[in-house]
Design a protein around this motif. Sequence first.
Motif, PDB file in Angstrom:
ATOM      1  N   SER A 264       0.688  -1.338   0.148  1.00 20.23           N
ATOM      2  CA  SER A 264      -0.059   0.088  -0.044  1.00 20.23           C
ATOM      3  C   SER A 264       0.979   1.371   0.123  1.00 20.23           C
ATOM      4  N   ASP A 265       2.120   1.157   0.543  1.00 26.85           N
ATOM      5  CA  ASP A 265       2.883   2.477   0.279  1.00 26.85           C
ATOM      6  C   ASP A 265       4.096   2.585  -0.659  1.00 26.85           C
ATOM      7  N   ALA A 266       3.896   1.716  -1.609  1.00 27.17           N
ATOM      8  CA  ALA A 266       4.710   1.575  -2.566  1.00 27.17           C
ATOM      9  C   ALA A 266       4.970   2.736  -3.514  1.00 27.17           C
ATOM     10  N   ASP A 267       5.893   3.307  -3.822  1.00 24.67           N
ATOM     11  CA  ASP A 267       5.944   4.390  -4.970  1.00 24.67           C
ATOM     12  C   ASP A 267       6.117   3.916  -6.299  1.00 24.67           C
ATOM     13  N   ILE A 268       6.263   2.710  -6.420  1.00 27.55           N
ATOM     14  CA  ILE A 268       6.533   2.148  -7.966  1.00 27.55           C
ATOM     15  C   ILE A 268       5.639   0.762  -8.068  1.00 27.55           C
ATOM     16  N   ILE A 290      17.935  -6.002  -7.526  1.00 27.57           N
ATOM     17  CA  ILE A 290      18.278  -4.651  -7.554  1.00 27.57           C
ATOM     18  C   ILE A 290      17.441  -3.773  -6.908  1.00 27.57           C
ATOM     19  N   PHE A 291      16.253  -3.774  -7.147  1.00 30.17           N
ATOM     20  CA  PHE A 291      15.287  -2.919  -6.323  1.00 30.17           C
ATOM     21  C   PHE A 291      15.472  -2.808  -4.772  1.00 30.17           C
ATOM     22  N   GLU A 292      15.606  -3.982  -4.336  1.00 25.81           N
ATOM     23  CA  GLU A 292      15.750  -4.025  -2.732  1.00 25.81           C
ATOM     24  C   GLU A 292      17.047  -3.402  -2.523  1.00 25.81           C
ATOM     25  N   ALA A 293      17.968  -3.877  -3.328  1.00 21.14           N
ATOM     26  CA  ALA A 293      19.381  -3.380  -3.032  1.00 21.14           C
ATOM     27  C   ALA A 293      19.446  -1.728  -3.091  1.00 21.14           C
ATOM     28  N   ALA A 294      18.617  -1.178  -4.199  1.00 21.69           N
ATOM     29  CA  ALA A 294      18.712   0.061  -4.009  1.00 21.69           C
ATOM     30  C   ALA A 294      17.782   1.084  -3.306  1.00 21.69           C
ATOM     31  N   GLY A 295      17.038   0.176  -2.541  1.00 20.41           N
ATOM     32  CA  GLY A 295      16.107   0.673  -1.391  1.00 20.41           C
ATOM     33  C   GLY A 295      14.972   1.318  -2.205  1.00 20.41           C
ATOM     34  N   LEU A 296      14.468   1.032  -3.302  1.00 22.27           N
ATOM     35  CA  LEU A 296      13.361   1.426  -3.714  1.00 22.27           C
ATOM     36  C   LEU A 296      12.071   0.945  -3.213  1.00 22.27           C
ATOM     37  N   LYS A 297      10.905   1.700  -3.018  1.00 19.25           N
ATOM     38  CA  LYS A 297       9.724   1.244  -2.452  1.00 19.25           C
ATOM     39  C   LYS A 297       8.800   0.735  -3.751  1.00 19.25           C
ATOM     40  N   TRP A 298       8.749  -0.437  -3.870  1.00 20.85           N
ATOM     41  CA  TRP A 298       8.056  -1.063  -5.020  1.00 20.85           C
ATOM     42  C   TRP A 298       7.449  -2.171  -4.679  1.00 20.85           C
ATOM     43  N   THR A 299       6.341  -2.406  -5.664  1.00 17.80           N
ATOM     44  CA  THR A 299       5.412  -3.321  -5.472  1.00 17.80           C
ATOM     45  C   THR A 299       5.098  -4.129  -7.032  1.00 17.80           C
ATOM     46  N   VAL A 324      -7.173  -4.096 -22.400  1.00 14.77           N
ATOM     47  CA  VAL A 324      -6.170  -4.615 -21.367  1.00 14.77           C
ATOM     48  C   VAL A 324      -5.483  -3.294 -20.872  1.00 14.77           C
ATOM     49  N   THR A 325      -5.345  -2.281 -21.666  1.00 16.72           N
ATOM     50  CA  THR A 325      -4.363  -0.985 -21.181  1.00 16.72           C
ATOM     51  C   THR A 325      -5.257  -0.387 -20.130  1.00 16.72           C
ATOM     52  N   LEU A 326      -6.603  -0.377 -20.198  1.00 14.46           N
ATOM     53  CA  LEU A 326      -7.415   0.440 -19.328  1.00 14.46           C
ATOM     54  C   LEU A 326      -7.396  -0.573 -17.924  1.00 14.46           C
ATOM     55  N   LYS A 327      -7.114  -1.896 -17.995  1.00 13.31           N
ATOM     56  CA  LYS A 327      -7.215  -2.648 -16.924  1.00 13.31           C
ATOM     57  C   LYS A 327      -5.730  -2.245 -16.154  1.00 13.31           C
ATOM     58  N   HIS A 328      -4.743  -2.250 -16.884  1.00 13.98           N
ATOM     59  CA  HIS A 328      -3.530  -1.900 -16.286  1.00 13.98           C
ATOM     60  C   HIS A 328      -3.513  -0.459 -15.613  1.00 13.98           C
ATOM     61  N   ALA A 329      -4.378   0.474 -16.266  1.00 17.19           N
ATOM     62  CA  ALA A 329      -4.370   1.870 -15.786  1.00 17.19           C
ATOM     63  C   ALA A 329      -5.022   1.780 -14.287  1.00 17.19           C
ATOM     64  N   GLU A 330      -6.082   0.827 -14.268  1.00 20.53           N
ATOM     65  CA  GLU A 330      -7.031   0.793 -13.229  1.00 20.53           C
ATOM     66  C   GLU A 330      -6.399   0.032 -11.984  1.00 20.53           C
ATOM     67  N   VAL A 331      -5.429  -0.922 -12.143  1.00 14.94           N
ATOM     68  CA  VAL A 331      -4.662  -1.440 -11.076  1.00 14.94           C
ATOM     69  C   VAL A 331      -3.637  -0.340 -10.566  1.00 14.94           C
ATOM     70  N   ALA A 332      -3.167   0.458 -11.347  1.00 15.46           N
ATOM     71  CA  ALA A 332      -1.960   1.449 -11.023  1.00 15.46           C
ATOM     72  C   ALA A 332      -2.777   2.374 -10.141  1.00 15.46           C
ATOM     73  N   ARG A 333      -3.930   2.865 -10.465  1.00 17.87           N
ATOM     74  CA  ARG A 333      -4.655   3.676  -9.996  1.00 17.87           C
ATOM     75  C   ARG A 333      -5.099   3.338  -8.458  1.00 17.87           C
ATOM     76  N   LYS A 334      -5.737   2.113  -8.292  1.00 17.87           N
ATOM     77  CA  LYS A 334      -5.862   1.412  -7.112  1.00 17.87           C
ATOM     78  C   LYS A 334      -4.773   1.411  -6.234  1.00 17.87           C
ATOM     79  N   LEU A 335      -3.636   1.126  -6.737  1.00 19.94           N
ATOM     80  CA  LEU A 335      -2.623   1.018  -5.554  1.00 19.94           C
ATOM     81  C   LEU A 335      -2.213   2.424  -5.209  1.00 19.94           C
ATOM     82  N   GLY A 336      -2.244   3.561  -5.732  1.00 21.53           N
ATOM     83  CA  GLY A 336      -1.996   4.775  -5.618  1.00 21.53           C
ATOM     84  C   GLY A 336      -0.602   4.895  -5.645  1.00 21.53           C
ATOM     85  N   VAL A 337       0.189   4.246  -6.734  1.00 22.45           N
ATOM     86  CA  VAL A 337       1.642   4.466  -6.755  1.00 22.45           C
ATOM     87  C   VAL A 337       1.862   5.707  -7.477  1.00 22.45           C
TER      88      VAL A 337
END
Length: 537
Positions: A264-268, A290-299, A324-337
């Motif tokens: 829920s608190d991911a940036d990416i 790589i993402f963990e070593a770089a300290g990125l807040k991702w999901t 498909v692309t609208l589904k991708h957009a909706e997923v990103a919006r829901k996560l609030g990244v």
Amino acid sequence: MSNRDLKPQDIARKTDQLVHIDPNELPRLPYPYQDWIDPEIEALSEAKRKNRDVSLDGVTNLNVPVPATDEEKEKLVAKFLDGLHKLLSKENNWTFLQPLMLSLENCVKCNTCSAACPIFNESGRIEAYRPIFRSEVLRRIIARYVKPGGRLIAPFTGANIDLNWETVARLAQLSYRCTLCRRCAQACPMGVDNGLLSREIRKLFSQELGIAPQELHEDGTIKQLETGSSTGITPFALADLMEFMEEDITERTGLSVKMPFDRSDADILLIHNAGEFLSWPENIQAFAIIFEAAGLKWTMSSDLVGYDSVNYGLFYDDAQYVKVTLKHAEVARKLGVKKVVLGECGHASKSAIAIGDRTWLADANIPRESAMVTLRDVVLNGRVKVDPERNNFPVTLHDPCNLTRAMGIIEPQREVLRRIAPQFREMTPHGVENYCCGGGSGFAIMQSHNFPQWRNAISGRRKFAQILGAFSRDELDPAVNKYVCAPCSNCKGQIRDMINYYDAWERCHLQYGGLVELVVNCMADVPEGFIEWDEFH
């Protein structure tokens, strides 16, 4: 009639097969393949040809059913013509009508596009594969059957083409003898996009006649929308896969790395091509390391479609693309990244980033970024410690067409390679001048009948020659480890298949993989040996 004597009007000829491919006519390959002769493309058995039109060239990656009666043929021809009217109307094709009309009307037949097309040249210059051949067929049909008075003045306008079932069936197949790499469009002094014309023909057949490759439609887009992934991986199965990958990371590296989902608190939000989950899990693992070593807040997302960046609609159908692309957009919006990062997949990046600018709107207009850019920032800003000497072997880079020519993402991946790979060298040509891997526009996943043989012998032939040319004779010795970096899931599949087809693992010890694997292979905090040289996969 010879392949080189074909004229656009010959597409209507009533013959079992219009084009015959002769392996002896294919261009020779460079060292150490000077004596290589491809086998004859396997003829389809009578059982496989039954009820399937393969009258273009005897090759099939598109199931064009043969109508049982002349009446049915006439109905399908009429349906094609009705679809063509829609393709040329603003009401039904507002997205691509303008560039379509520009490409239909501006060609001066200079054939600059032909010199740029790897399929035409690597086929031994078969006329039917010339970029303007299929475009000219379409132009003449429009001139004769769509424009007012066209039939009456056809003898004076050069629109000498018959619109019969043979024309319709072969035009459908011809639209799948182009990888949509757009090298021809880049070369055209008039800005004509023959790739777009091929894609619009595909769209007509999919949306109006229900004809599309099974791998892209039923086994691709439809499966993705129903199960969550074009591979058929459900959210439940995904959880198992991720658990296995975490355990495998620990076993290979000793590191404890978690694969975060729905954080829920991911940036990416990171979205991969789901083909990586099954064929190249080390790519998913490398991103996580790589993402963990770089300290990125991702999901990542476990939502339906949210864990698979594939969008095959880009290749053949506007309606499927939008779903498909609208589904991708909706997923990103829901996560609030704060942004979405597309993993190593060219067409997925173009779908969500470039074309997505028209569909990710309002509160779903979340910034999107290619992983090439993210990795450049991580590596060049020192967010992971690297030891380039671990990558001190010959490395060359394949440029995915959708990342480079279509989107202009040229330098980030090179900046990373110059930093981490001391023996990095370019292919000739490269960047926006690159050649398609041969598996573009979905070709790489089409594995049925005799199409893989056509794909490896013809559409991928120039790329294979480019790969060989990137290394010296001494380096091509099988005793020397060498790596083809292909930061695109689709391209990796094609390069893997070519290495197998040309036996290049045994003969040259060619290994391939993504960019992230090379980064992890030289990370100082990771034990050596992330890239494995003892077997090919």
